[in-house]
Design a protein around this motif. Structure first.
Motif: not given
Lengths: 223, 285
Positions: A86-87, A89, A95, B159, B162-163, B166, B177, B179
């Motif tokens: 998902r990350l 995307a 996602r 999300y 999670k980012a 990450a 990716v 970010i």
């Protein structure tokens, strides 16, 4: 039409020159290999194309969306496979991971596992799937086969070939295994100490004494 | 026994404040690799701001919430100064946060003077085993639990959470990716500011806040974060409570002035033990 166009690219780390005027072009839908010994600047070139390191001079043009599968997988080890995908995307916001699992069905049963707990082959698949989640037009892969069993490398190579044929994905493949790179790609560039020292179709290059000697392990060919 | 219970409850309440501060430190550190030396400043700033807003007639809850949000904005601003410029090393950013923390003294004295400030929290208390337990303790503990619950949900289910994870676990891959690491770092500073601010508005009614209270708050927050292994924000809750209770017992049975020494000793002991465990040669990341 070129998907990747690099002109006179230079990258320096302090006083060390990592890329010294590299130029190359990859047509849309083509699979091109980038080979060379350790420290030749292959990874630096991909990082420069990804924009994660600074370019000192030169020009880079990429047509469409670019994704990069880095050397050593570089997953988010504490997050699940699903979260890793998902990350991937992050740029597009789409996602939905279902299509990535259709592409790489082996990953389906690992979706809730921490990415760091998977085998090397599975991790490489996650890394490729994560890159594909951004729905790229151009995919760069850095040392895809490193440390993987031949059977896994073959299945990854098949996936790449399918993506290239069926979806017209442009592929730039950095490989230590020149045989693998040459069997997958139609053209190749040879990089040495930050410069392109040879290029051409993989068939031509495989016949060239220089490449045979340095990369294909046939020392007698040069003599 | 009853004295013991009162020390423990006091320690838990104060430890909750440390934990909030520590969770902010951990979030900022994990995403940016910067130990934010101005973390205590958020608490002082929020405590002062809440006192001023309450003095101006704003009702409770609104004043505290506004002060917490203001601390979050302050966090964002400090983040901008500390990590806003691409390529700034964590070491340089750390020194910037030290400078900002000292500069904040000047501003706080300018706006609020050099005398300690406080405001009344939840009034009333409950008698248990012959000891009075202020309701404010209950409020501190309840709010801390809610905040940690929200933090866990944020990191586990969103999300953005999670980012952030990450960025903390692999900044290079996070960049690949797409970010934006600096933006995430600024978000972490904002969140860290709000968490420090929450600690400030909860602790000020328990003990008045002075412009230089940030130092002792930072030491305790840092010790709690180290106890938590600088890993998950949730672990900071355990770290903070353990430290708070230990300090409260030391103050109760020995001497109050030993409290900060305990935090420093604990920090030192954990760092020495962790340092000894680590191999002398490490693979570069």
């Amino acid at each position: 039409m070129n998907a990747i166009e690099v002109n006179h690219l230079c990258v320096r780390y302090g006083s060390a020159v990592a890329l010294d005027g590299v130029s190359l072009a990859v047509a849309a839908g083509e699979m091109v290999a980038l080979v060379g010994s350790n420290g030749a600047g292959k990874t630096t070139l991909l990082d420069a194309l990804s924009g994660v390191i600074k370019r000192d001079s030169g020009e880079v043009k990429i047509l469409g969306r670019w994704a990069h599968v880095p050397e050593g997988r570089q997953l988010f080890p504490d997050l699940t496979v699903d979260d890793n995908l998902r990350l991937g995307a992050f740029r597009t916001g789409d996602r939905d991971t279902a299509w990535a699992y259709r592409l790489l069905p082996e990953l389906e049963r690992t979706r809730k596992q921490a990415a760091g707990s998977l085998s090397g082959g599975q991790q490489q698949m996650v890394a490729i799937a994560r890159a594909l989640m951004s729905r790229p037009d151009v995919l760069a892969l850095d040392e895809m086969s490193l440390g993987l069993a031949p059977i896994i490398v073959q299945s990854l190579a098949r996936i790449l070939r399918d993506l290239n044929r069926e979806r017209g994905l442009t592929v730039l493949l950095v490989e230590q295994s020149v045989r693998l790179a040459f069997s997958l790609c139609t053209r190749a560039y040879v990089l040495e100490t930050g410069r392109v020292v040879a290029s051409g179709t993989t068939a031509e290059l495989a016949e060239s004494p220089f490449v045979e000697n340095a990369y294909l392990g046939k020392p007698d060919a040069a003599s | 026994m009853s004295a013991f219970l009162s020390y423990v409850v006091h320690g838990i309440a104060v430890g909750c404040g440390f934990a909030l501060l520590a969770s902010g430190l951990i979030i900022i550190y994990r995403v940016t690799r910067v130990v934010n030396l101005a973390q205590g400043t958020f608490s002082v700033f929020a405590g002062f701001t809440a006192a001023t807003l309450l003095g101006a007639g704003l009702p409770h809850v609104v004043a505290e919430l506004a002060a917490t949000i203001a601390a979050g904005v302050l966090g964002l601003l400090i983040g901008l100064v500390a990590i806003g410029k691409p390529g700034t090393s964590p070491q340089a950013s750390l020194i910037v946060t030290l400078g900002v923390g000292i500069f904040a003294y000047a501003l706080e004295i300018l706006f609020w003077g050099d005398q300690p400030r406080s405001f009344a929290g939840v009034e009333g208390s409950q008698e248990l085993f012959g000891h009075e337990f202020p309701f404010q303790y209950g409020l501190v503990i309840a709010v801390t639990l809610v905040v940690f619950g929200l933090l866990e949900a944020f990191f586990e289910y969103t999300y953005w959470g999670k980012a952030l994870t990450a960025c903390a676990s692999n900044p290079y891959a996070a960049k690949l990716v797409g970010i934006r690491i600096i933006r995430m770092g600024l978000f972490a500073f904002g969140l860290g500011g709000a968490l420090g601010g929450t600690a400030g508005v909860l602790l000020t009614p328990l003990s008045p806040m002075s412009y230089d209270s940030d130092l002792i708050l930072f030491v305790n927050g840092f010790a709690s974060a180290i106890l938590a292994g600088l890993k998950r924000p949730l672990f900071a809750l355990g770290g903070g409570v353990v430290l708070g209770v230990a300090q409260s017992l030391v103050a109760g049975y020995a001497k109050a002035s030993y409290q900060s020494a305990l935090a420093l000793l604990l920090t030192l002991a954990i760092l020495v033990v962790q340092g000894a465990r680590r191999p002398a040669l490490e693979e570069p990341e």
